[in-house]
Each structure stands twice: as structure tokens, then as C-alpha cells.
Design a protein around this motif. Structure first.
Motif, PDB file in Angstrom:
ATOM      1  N   VAL A  69       2.502   2.437   2.961  1.00  0.00           N
ATOM      2  CA  VAL A  69       3.298   2.842   4.113  1.00  0.00           C
ATOM      3  C   VAL A  69       4.496   3.626   3.582  1.00  0.00           C
ATOM      4  CG1 VAL A  69       4.710   2.067   6.058  1.00  0.00           C
ATOM      5  CG2 VAL A  69       2.595   0.845   5.482  1.00  0.00           C
ATOM      6  N   VAL A  70       4.640   4.855   4.051  1.00  0.00           N
ATOM      7  CA  VAL A  70       5.743   5.724   3.647  1.00  0.00           C
ATOM      8  C   VAL A  70       6.684   5.890   4.827  1.00  0.00           C
ATOM      9  CG1 VAL A  70       6.398   7.985   2.745  1.00  0.00           C
ATOM     10  CG2 VAL A  70       4.194   6.981   2.095  1.00  0.00           C
ATOM     11  N   VAL A  71       7.990   5.798   4.571  1.00  0.00           N
ATOM     12  CA  VAL A  71       8.999   5.974   5.616  1.00  0.00           C
ATOM     13  C   VAL A  71       9.928   7.114   5.238  1.00  0.00           C
ATOM     14  CG1 VAL A  71       8.880   3.550   6.297  1.00  0.00           C
ATOM     15  CG2 VAL A  71      10.564   4.266   4.598  1.00  0.00           C
ATOM     16  N   ASP A  72      10.562   7.705   6.237  1.00  0.00           N
ATOM     17  CA  ASP A  72      11.450   8.826   5.942  1.00  0.00           C
ATOM     18  C   ASP A  72      12.845   8.383   5.538  1.00  0.00           C
ATOM     19  OD1 ASP A  72      11.987   8.063   8.639  1.00  0.00           O
ATOM     20  OD2 ASP A  72      12.590  10.096   9.196  1.00  0.00           O
ATOM     21  N   ARG A  82       7.456  -7.756   6.780  1.00  0.00           N
ATOM     22  CA  ARG A  82       6.195  -8.217   6.195  1.00  0.00           C
ATOM     23  C   ARG A  82       5.428  -7.131   5.457  1.00  0.00           C
ATOM     24  NH1 ARG A  82       3.146 -11.316  10.928  1.00  0.00           N
ATOM     25  NH2 ARG A  82       1.950 -12.122   9.194  1.00  0.00           N
ATOM     26  N   ARG A  83       6.119  -6.079   5.009  1.00  0.00           N
ATOM     27  CA  ARG A  83       5.391  -5.022   4.307  1.00  0.00           C
ATOM     28  C   ARG A  83       6.344  -4.196   3.470  1.00  0.00           C
ATOM     29  NH1 ARG A  83       0.361  -2.484   4.952  1.00  0.00           N
ATOM     30  NH2 ARG A  83       0.085  -1.536   2.931  1.00  0.00           N
ATOM     31  N   ASP A  84       5.977  -3.925   2.226  1.00  0.00           N
ATOM     32  CA  ASP A  84       6.740  -3.013   1.388  1.00  0.00           C
ATOM     33  C   ASP A  84       6.456  -1.585   1.826  1.00  0.00           C
ATOM     34  OD1 ASP A  84       7.836  -5.042  -0.169  1.00  0.00           O
ATOM     35  OD2 ASP A  84       6.180  -4.995  -1.609  1.00  0.00           O
ATOM     36  N   THR A  85       7.445  -0.721   1.617  1.00  0.00           N
ATOM     37  CA  THR A  85       7.304   0.677   1.990  1.00  0.00           C
ATOM     38  C   THR A  85       7.749   1.569   0.844  1.00  0.00           C
ATOM     39  OG1 THR A  85       9.535   0.776   2.917  1.00  0.00           O
ATOM     40  CG2 THR A  85       7.740   0.179   4.434  1.00  0.00           C
ATOM     41  N   VAL A  86       7.379   2.827   0.933  1.00  0.00           N
ATOM     42  CA  VAL A  86       7.817   3.852  -0.014  1.00  0.00           C
ATOM     43  C   VAL A  86       8.814   4.742   0.710  1.00  0.00           C
ATOM     44  CG1 VAL A  86       7.096   5.844  -1.384  1.00  0.00           C
ATOM     45  CG2 VAL A  86       5.601   3.825  -1.227  1.00  0.00           C
ATOM     46  N   CYS A  87      10.003   4.905   0.128  1.00  0.00           N
ATOM     47  CA  CYS A  87      11.017   5.810   0.663  1.00  0.00           C
ATOM     48  C   CYS A  87      11.669   6.508  -0.523  1.00  0.00           C
ATOM     49  CB  CYS A  87      12.068   5.062   1.477  1.00  0.00           C
ATOM     50  SG  CYS A  87      13.297   6.175   2.207  1.00  0.00           S
ATOM     51  N   ARG A  88      11.573   7.820  -0.572  1.00  0.00           N
ATOM     52  CA  ARG A  88      12.113   8.573  -1.707  1.00  0.00           C
ATOM     53  C   ARG A  88      13.363   9.360  -1.356  1.00  0.00           C
ATOM     54  NH1 ARG A  88       8.900   9.656  -6.079  1.00  0.00           N
ATOM     55  NH2 ARG A  88      10.916  10.271  -6.921  1.00  0.00           N
ATOM     56  N   LEU A  89      14.013   9.018  -0.252  1.00  0.00           N
ATOM     57  CA  LEU A  89      15.179   9.775   0.186  1.00  0.00           C
ATOM     58  C   LEU A  89      16.306   9.752  -0.850  1.00  0.00           C
ATOM     59  CD1 LEU A  89      16.202  11.509   2.519  1.00  0.00           C
ATOM     60  CD2 LEU A  89      17.208   9.447   3.511  1.00  0.00           C
ATOM     61  N   ALA A 102      12.883  16.531   3.927  1.00  0.00           N
ATOM     62  CA  ALA A 102      11.618  17.207   3.627  1.00  0.00           C
ATOM     63  C   ALA A 102      11.257  17.025   2.159  1.00  0.00           C
ATOM     64  CB  ALA A 102      11.713  18.685   3.980  1.00  0.00           C
ATOM     65  N   HIS A 103      12.245  17.144   1.272  1.00  0.00           N
ATOM     66  CA  HIS A 103      11.984  16.932  -0.153  1.00  0.00           C
ATOM     67  C   HIS A 103      11.522  15.503  -0.416  1.00  0.00           C
ATOM     68  CE1 HIS A 103      13.341  16.718  -4.563  1.00  0.00           C
ATOM     69  NE2 HIS A 103      12.190  17.371  -4.503  1.00  0.00           N
ATOM     70  N   ALA A 104      12.114  14.529   0.286  1.00  0.00           N
ATOM     71  CA  ALA A 104      11.707  13.134   0.138  1.00  0.00           C
ATOM     72  C   ALA A 104      10.242  12.939   0.511  1.00  0.00           C
ATOM     73  CB  ALA A 104      12.597  12.237   0.989  1.00  0.00           C
TER      74      ALA A 104
END
Length: 195
Positions: A69-72, A82-89, A102-104
Motif C-alpha cells: 500500500v503506497v500513500v502520498d 492495521r497495515r504498513d504503508t510506503v510513503c516517500r515524501l 509527484a517525485h515521491a
């Protein structure tokens, strides 16, 4: 592990259902519509949301099978339980013609590759960037908020034909986007009724 539903949440859903008949919706659609309305106390989402059960069913299975799951933004991540996420902001840097959001999205795509579930609740430019990638998402929850680009980015998402949850208006936001994903997380894998 079963989720324990607090009495306040139970009463809130009882009142929601007393004010709005959601029984006409298929199971997963109903779960998403109700959870989004609950998160914003805004009954208008019942007619503003755009989603299809045939998109939600495979996304629900993918989510419960461990699809990334990726988030902005971190605000969306904070709302997902109840869930890990990916956020590269935090790692993203703006550049010419490229917002930090957008780069994230580009960085996150490099991490997860195709097939992830994307939850965008803040930045229209994040959703716009996702649509340029060959992400082949299991689902895009595209509910960014704002007066500049939000409605347009969600319209572009719907026009893309990708499996999606979006809405027509400019409203949305992190809490609403997280609620849409939580609805799928909380819904039993047997497609029984949601609390």
C-alpha cells in the motif's frame, strides 16, 4: 485477529444508516461509502463517490494477500490502521515541472513496482504523476482535496480506466482516503456484512 468496534463507532454507524439507506449498495461499495461518510460526517459522499464493486473485489483480495500500500503523505499513512504503508515524501525533492509529491510517487514506484494499491488523499500532482507511470495498480484510491487540480486529477483517473475509488467534487483529503482503504481492511474476507 478480529477488530473490536467501540460503542461510539457502532452508534455513529447506526445513526448514519438511519439517515441514509445504504442497503442498495453491494457489500464492498457499501463498506467504502459508509466509512468515507463516517470519516467526514458528510452524507453527500453517497452521491459524490465513484467506485465499482468489480474493482473493489480483486483489490480487497489483493489487500488481504499482502499487496503493498503506497500513500502520498504521512497524514494518509497515519489514518490507515492495521497495515504498513510506503510513503516517500520525506525523500522527495521538487524539480523543474515536478512537485515534491509527484517525485515521491516516482520514488515509491521504484520501491514497489507494479500491482500496488495507491492511496492519494492530499496532492493532485501525486495522482497526476501516478497516471503517467506503468503502475498497473490493484486499486487507486484517488481522493485528493483542493481547488486547484483536485477535481481534474480525479476525472483523469476515471478516464484512465484503472480500478479506482474517486469522487467528482473538489473535496476529499487524507482522512477520507484513509477511510476508504480502512473499509477494505476492516471488511471480512468472506464478504459478510460490515459492522
Amino acid at each position: 485477529m478480529n477488530r473490536v468496534v467501540h460503542p461510539i463507532e457502532q452508534e455513529s454507524f447506526r445513526r448514519l444508516r438511519a439517515r441514509l439507506d445504504t442497503s442498495r449498495f453491494p457489500a464492498l461499495t457499501r463498506a467504502v461509502v459508509e466509512r468515507v461518510i463516517h470519516s467526514a460526517a458528510d452524507l453527500d459522499y453517497a452521491s459524490d463517490l465513484v467506485l465499482r464493486e468489480q474493482d473493489l473485489e480483486p483489490a480487497h483480495r489483493a489487500l488481504h494477500s499482502g499487496t503493498p500500500v503506497v500513500v502520498d503523505v504521512e497524514m494518509v499513512a497515519a489514518g490507515i490502521t492495521r497495515r504498513d504503508t510506503v510513503c516517500r515524501l520525506r525523500d522527495a525533492r521538487p524539480g523543474p515541472g515536478l512537485t515534491r509529491s509527484a517525485h515521491a510517487v516516482r520514488l515509491a514506484y521504484e520501491d514497489v513496482g507494479p500491482g500496488a494499491i495507491w492511496v492519494i488523499g492530499c496532492a493532485p500532482t501525486a495522482l497526476e504523476e501516478l497516471l503517467t507511470l506503468d503502475a498497473d495498480p490493484a486499486l487507486v484510491i484517488g481522493l485528493p482535496v483542493g481547488f486547484v487540480g483536485a477535481a481534474e486529477s480525479k476525472a483523469a483517473l476515471r478516464e484512465s480506466g484503472l480500478p479506482a475509488v474517486s469522487n467528482v467534487s473538489e473535496k476529499g483529503g487524507s482522512a477520507v482516503a484513509a477511510a476508504a482503504l480502512n473499509a477494505l481492511l476492516y471488511h471480512p474476507t468472506s464478504y459478510e456484512e460490515n459492522p
